[in-house]
Design a protein around this motif. Structure first.
Motif, PDB file in Angstrom:
ATOM      1  N   ALA A 147       0.833  -1.207   0.000  1.00  0.00           N
ATOM      2  CA  ALA A 147       0.000   0.000   0.000  1.00  0.00           C
ATOM      3  C   ALA A 147       0.865   1.253   0.000  1.00  0.00           C
ATOM      4  CB  ALA A 147      -0.932  -0.012   1.208  1.00  0.00           C
ATOM      5  N   ALA A 148       1.956   1.229   0.756  1.00  0.00           N
ATOM      6  CA  ALA A 148       2.841   2.399   0.824  1.00  0.00           C
ATOM      7  C   ALA A 148       3.511   2.655  -0.522  1.00  0.00           C
ATOM      8  CB  ALA A 148       3.888   2.189   1.910  1.00  0.00           C
ATOM      9  N   THR A 149       3.996   1.593  -1.174  1.00  0.00           N
ATOM     10  CA  THR A 149       4.654   1.799  -2.464  1.00  0.00           C
ATOM     11  C   THR A 149       3.639   2.188  -3.541  1.00  0.00           C
ATOM     12  OG1 THR A 149       4.560  -0.596  -2.868  1.00  0.00           O
ATOM     13  CG2 THR A 149       6.596   0.288  -1.937  1.00  0.00           C
ATOM     14  N   LEU A 150       2.404   1.694  -3.441  1.00  0.00           N
ATOM     15  CA  LEU A 150       1.355   2.137  -4.364  1.00  0.00           C
ATOM     16  C   LEU A 150       1.089   3.632  -4.166  1.00  0.00           C
ATOM     17  CD1 LEU A 150      -1.931   0.468  -5.412  1.00  0.00           C
ATOM     18  CD2 LEU A 150      -2.057   2.712  -4.349  1.00  0.00           C
ATOM     19  N   ALA A 151       0.992   4.057  -2.909  1.00  0.00           N
ATOM     20  CA  ALA A 151       0.747   5.477  -2.630  1.00  0.00           C
ATOM     21  C   ALA A 151       1.841   6.349  -3.228  1.00  0.00           C
ATOM     22  CB  ALA A 151       0.651   5.700  -1.121  1.00  0.00           C
ATOM     23  N   ASP A 152       3.068   5.861  -3.150  1.00  0.00           N
ATOM     24  CA  ASP A 152       4.189   6.618  -3.696  1.00  0.00           C
ATOM     25  C   ASP A 152       4.088   6.740  -5.214  1.00  0.00           C
ATOM     26  OD1 ASP A 152       6.647   7.993  -3.564  1.00  0.00           O
ATOM     27  OD2 ASP A 152       7.757   6.156  -3.974  1.00  0.00           O
ATOM     28  N   ARG A 153       3.596   5.678  -5.869  1.00  0.00           N
ATOM     29  CA  ARG A 153       3.501   5.691  -7.331  1.00  0.00           C
ATOM     30  C   ARG A 153       2.381   6.578  -7.844  1.00  0.00           C
ATOM     31  NH1 ARG A 153       4.163   0.107  -6.536  1.00  0.00           N
ATOM     32  NH2 ARG A 153       1.958  -0.277  -6.962  1.00  0.00           N
ATOM     33  N   VAL A 154       1.259   6.623  -7.137  1.00  0.00           N
ATOM     34  CA  VAL A 154       0.083   7.295  -7.685  1.00  0.00           C
ATOM     35  C   VAL A 154      -0.030   8.751  -7.268  1.00  0.00           C
ATOM     36  CG1 VAL A 154      -1.159   5.103  -7.700  1.00  0.00           C
ATOM     37  CG2 VAL A 154      -1.487   6.673  -5.776  1.00  0.00           C
ATOM     38  N   ARG A 155       0.736   9.183  -6.279  1.00  0.00           N
ATOM     39  CA  ARG A 155       0.598  10.560  -5.811  1.00  0.00           C
ATOM     40  C   ARG A 155       1.117  11.534  -6.868  1.00  0.00           C
ATOM     41  NH1 ARG A 155       2.877  14.567  -1.969  1.00  0.00           N
ATOM     42  NH2 ARG A 155       1.184  15.212  -0.572  1.00  0.00           N
ATOM     43  N   ARG A 290      -9.331   1.551  -4.854  1.00  0.00           N
ATOM     44  CA  ARG A 290     -10.239   2.203  -5.799  1.00  0.00           C
ATOM     45  C   ARG A 290      -9.866   1.847  -7.239  1.00  0.00           C
ATOM     46  NH1 ARG A 290     -13.252   5.696  -3.035  1.00  0.00           N
ATOM     47  NH2 ARG A 290     -12.461   6.483  -1.027  1.00  0.00           N
ATOM     48  N   GLU A 291     -10.865   1.893  -8.119  1.00  0.00           N
ATOM     49  CA  GLU A 291     -10.621   1.552  -9.523  1.00  0.00           C
ATOM     50  C   GLU A 291      -9.619   2.497 -10.167  1.00  0.00           C
ATOM     51  OE1 GLU A 291     -13.175   0.241 -13.482  1.00  0.00           O
ATOM     52  OE2 GLU A 291     -14.196   1.116 -11.755  1.00  0.00           O
ATOM     53  N   ASP A 292      -9.502   3.721  -9.641  1.00  0.00           N
ATOM     54  CA  ASP A 292      -8.540   4.676 -10.173  1.00  0.00           C
ATOM     55  C   ASP A 292      -7.122   4.112 -10.178  1.00  0.00           C
ATOM     56  OD1 ASP A 292     -10.660   6.386 -10.350  1.00  0.00           O
ATOM     57  OD2 ASP A 292     -10.124   7.604  -8.611  1.00  0.00           O
ATOM     58  N   GLN A 296      -2.095  -0.078 -10.880  1.00  0.00           N
ATOM     59  CA  GLN A 296      -1.000  -0.036  -9.911  1.00  0.00           C
ATOM     60  C   GLN A 296      -1.148  -1.094  -8.822  1.00  0.00           C
ATOM     61  OE1 GLN A 296       1.661   1.799 -10.221  1.00  0.00           O
ATOM     62  NE2 GLN A 296       0.915   2.867 -12.041  1.00  0.00           N
ATOM     63  N   VAL A 297      -2.201  -1.915  -8.914  1.00  0.00           N
ATOM     64  CA  VAL A 297      -2.458  -2.927  -7.890  1.00  0.00           C
ATOM     65  C   VAL A 297      -1.408  -4.025  -7.960  1.00  0.00           C
ATOM     66  CG1 VAL A 297      -4.081  -4.727  -7.151  1.00  0.00           C
ATOM     67  CG2 VAL A 297      -4.925  -2.474  -7.814  1.00  0.00           C
ATOM     68  N   ARG A 329      10.193  -3.177 -14.059  1.00  0.00           N
ATOM     69  CA  ARG A 329       9.204  -2.095 -14.151  1.00  0.00           C
ATOM     70  C   ARG A 329       7.827  -2.519 -13.628  1.00  0.00           C
ATOM     71  NH1 ARG A 329       7.903  -1.177 -18.974  1.00  0.00           N
ATOM     72  NH2 ARG A 329       8.940  -2.950 -19.971  1.00  0.00           N
ATOM     73  N   ALA A 330       7.747  -3.682 -13.006  1.00  0.00           N
ATOM     74  CA  ALA A 330       6.470  -4.174 -12.489  1.00  0.00           C
ATOM     75  C   ALA A 330       5.998  -3.329 -11.305  1.00  0.00           C
ATOM     76  CB  ALA A 330       6.608  -5.625 -12.053  1.00  0.00           C
ATOM     77  N   THR A 331       4.698  -3.355 -11.051  1.00  0.00           N
ATOM     78  CA  THR A 331       4.160  -2.606  -9.916  1.00  0.00           C
ATOM     79  C   THR A 331       4.611  -3.199  -8.594  1.00  0.00           C
ATOM     80  OG1 THR A 331       2.152  -3.955  -9.939  1.00  0.00           O
ATOM     81  CG2 THR A 331       2.113  -1.903 -11.190  1.00  0.00           C
ATOM     82  N   SER A 332       5.002  -4.473  -8.605  1.00  0.00           N
ATOM     83  CA  SER A 332       5.425  -5.143  -7.377  1.00  0.00           C
ATOM     84  C   SER A 332       6.276  -6.339  -7.763  1.00  0.00           C
ATOM     85  CB  SER A 332       4.205  -5.613  -6.572  1.00  0.00           C
ATOM     86  OG  SER A 332       4.602  -6.496  -5.538  1.00  0.00           O
ATOM     87  N   ASN A 333       7.138  -6.771  -6.840  1.00  0.00           N
ATOM     88  CA  ASN A 333       7.915  -7.982  -7.119  1.00  0.00           C
ATOM     89  C   ASN A 333       7.297  -9.211  -6.483  1.00  0.00           C
ATOM     90  OD1 ASN A 333       8.515  -7.700  -4.428  1.00  0.00           O
ATOM     91  ND2 ASN A 333      10.731  -7.564  -4.678  1.00  0.00           N
TER      92      ASN A 333
END
Length: 448
Positions: A147-155, A290-292, A296-297, A329-333
């Motif tokens: 969740a933290a790394t997703l927040a960093d990507r989408v902000r 959220r779908e937005d 990035q999920v 370049r993946a959203t997660s490893n």
């Protein structure tokens, strides 16, 4: 295996001597051992010394070893809850097509498992009010890190601060895993104050600025209290262009406010409160958002589609987010999931149904309140410490040193958490009523 050839190794590695020689020649090695650099200090070249036993002898040995365990009634909680798991969960989940299935990359042979995972995702979407849920993470701690790394990507704006509750409202292993996740980024994990088992909203407001990318809170908290400031936290995060991540679980979500209704952008937690007995380690991380933020999920997503004959079909979708395709370049490893545990959770939830899940959560409220009233009547005990609503568990204050109380209770057959010099935590989930009565009597005996 070719012909009648046999090997000293595993039959699951059926290479002939000629196969191995060709592979070694291709990598310019003479022996398999040359491929491994094992320090002498840890190299083991001896025999294991384990005698061969029949199945009956092995079962007898294992039973004797397990019989040495203390037979304790656990009132532990704090993320590990021993709800009764219906026998049908084992009967269905132990079917061979589920047990032997790996990641469902071939939908033409995985429709049953894919549908079950789609139902699991749908369950979380309904409980959270968010549009997207993946089909599992390792556990709650790794879900929080994602969740933290997703927040960093989408902000949209810059920022580096991740705000989490102080240690009394955040389990140490979750904080540690979160810090491991952000260690390779510019993010920094910081604590904000708590008060009386809830978020200190005024202190949090003072802590938030434009550099905050995510605010994390839990409901219920690790001390069993219901967080009363969720909507305000959501508004605060939104006003500062930060994501609000909420930690919870399916049982709690069946009763409490939907995260989407209080402004949560991401929901994480442990879904194995359903489907698994208390395991103290193995879990099932839930992740909804959220779908937005769909692209990035992290982790697997199962989608519904149609096959060539217009029949409804299921498949893993949007795989270009994942490491086996996008590499660095993946959203997660994350490269696997807890699919079989998610299956068990989905079966358990379906067996309970909406009414059953709500009743299970309500029982957690009622029984915690009843036990708190019972132990509060004991001289030398105050319960609960926090004058708030609780789910499943609560903290009690004891006049005597808490460690000594816990040790005395263990000798009488009960396990409790020590959470302060004079505080113990008690959880009712999965504990039969008669054992709660016996516990209250035991506690009264040890505090005299």
């Amino acid at each position: 295996m070719h012909g009648n050839e046999t090997h000293a190794g595993s039959p699951y590695a059926p290479h002939t001597d000629e196969d191995r020689a060709a592979m070694l020649e291709a990598v310019d090695a003479e022996t398999v051992e040359e491929l491994f650099d094992i320090p002498g200090a840890v190299r083991f070249d001896d025999e294991f010394g384990i005698d061969a036993r029949t199945e009956r002898e092995t079962r007898r040995l294992v039973r004797s070893i397990l019989g040495r365990n203390d037979d304790l009634t656990e009132l532990l909680g704090r993320g590990h809850y021993g709800y009764y798991v219906p026998s049908l969960v084992d009967h269905l989940a132990d079917r061979s097509e589920f047990l032997t299935s790996y990641t469902q990359y071939q939908p033409e042979v995985s429709q049953g498992f894919l549908q079950a995972l789609f139902e699991y995702q749908s369950l979380l979407v309904e409980l959270t009010g968010l549009e997207i849920a993946n089909c599992s993470m390792y556990d709650a701690a790794t879900a929080l890190g994602e969740a933290a790394t997703l927040a960093d990507r989408v902000r949209d704006a810059t920022g580096y601060r991740v705000l989490v509750p102080e240690a009394d409202l955040l389990r140490e292993e979750r904080r540690s895993t979160l810090e491991n996740y952000v260690a390779g980024t510019d993010l920094e994990v910081e604590s904000y104050p708590t008060a009386d088992g809830n978020v200190d909203l005024a202190a949090l407001e003072d802590a938030v600025d434009e550099e905050v990318v995510m605010i994390y809170a839990e409901n219920p908290t690790v001390r069993g209290t219901i967080e009363e400031h969720l909507a305000a936290i959501g508004d605060l995060a939104d006003a500062n262009d930060a994501l609000f991540t909420l930690g919870s679980d399916p049982v709690a979500l069946s009763l409490l406010e939907r995260p989407a209704d209080v402004g949560a952008d991401v929901v994480v937690g442990d879904a194995s409160v359903l489907g698994l007995p208390t395991s103290y380690g193995m879990g099932l991380g839930l992740f909804a958002t959220r779908e937005d933020y769909l692209r990035q999920v992290p982790g697997r997503l199962v989608g519904a589609s149609e096959d060539a004959t217009d029949r409804r079909a299921f498949t893993l979708t949007l795989q270009t987010r994942e490491q086996h395709i996008r590499r660095e370049r993946a959203t997660s490893n994350i490269c696997t999931n807890q699919a079989w545990v998610a299956l068990r959770t989905a079966i358990h939830a379906a067996a309970l149904g909406p009414t059953g899940m709500v009743e299970l959560a309500n029982r957690g409220v009622r029984r915690a309140e009843t036990l708190a009233e019972r132990v509060d009547d004991i001289v030398g005990v105050k319960a609960p410490v926090h004058d708030r609503h609780h789910l499943r568990e609560f903290v009690a204050r004891v006049d005597q040193p808490a460690r000594a109380i816990a040790d005395d209770l263990e000798r009488r057959g009960f396990a409790v958490h020590v959470v302060g010099e004079h505080e113990i935590q008690l959880c009712v989930a999965g504990v039969p009523d008669e054992r709660l009565d016996a516990f209250a009597e035991a506690l009264e005996g040890v505090v005299r």
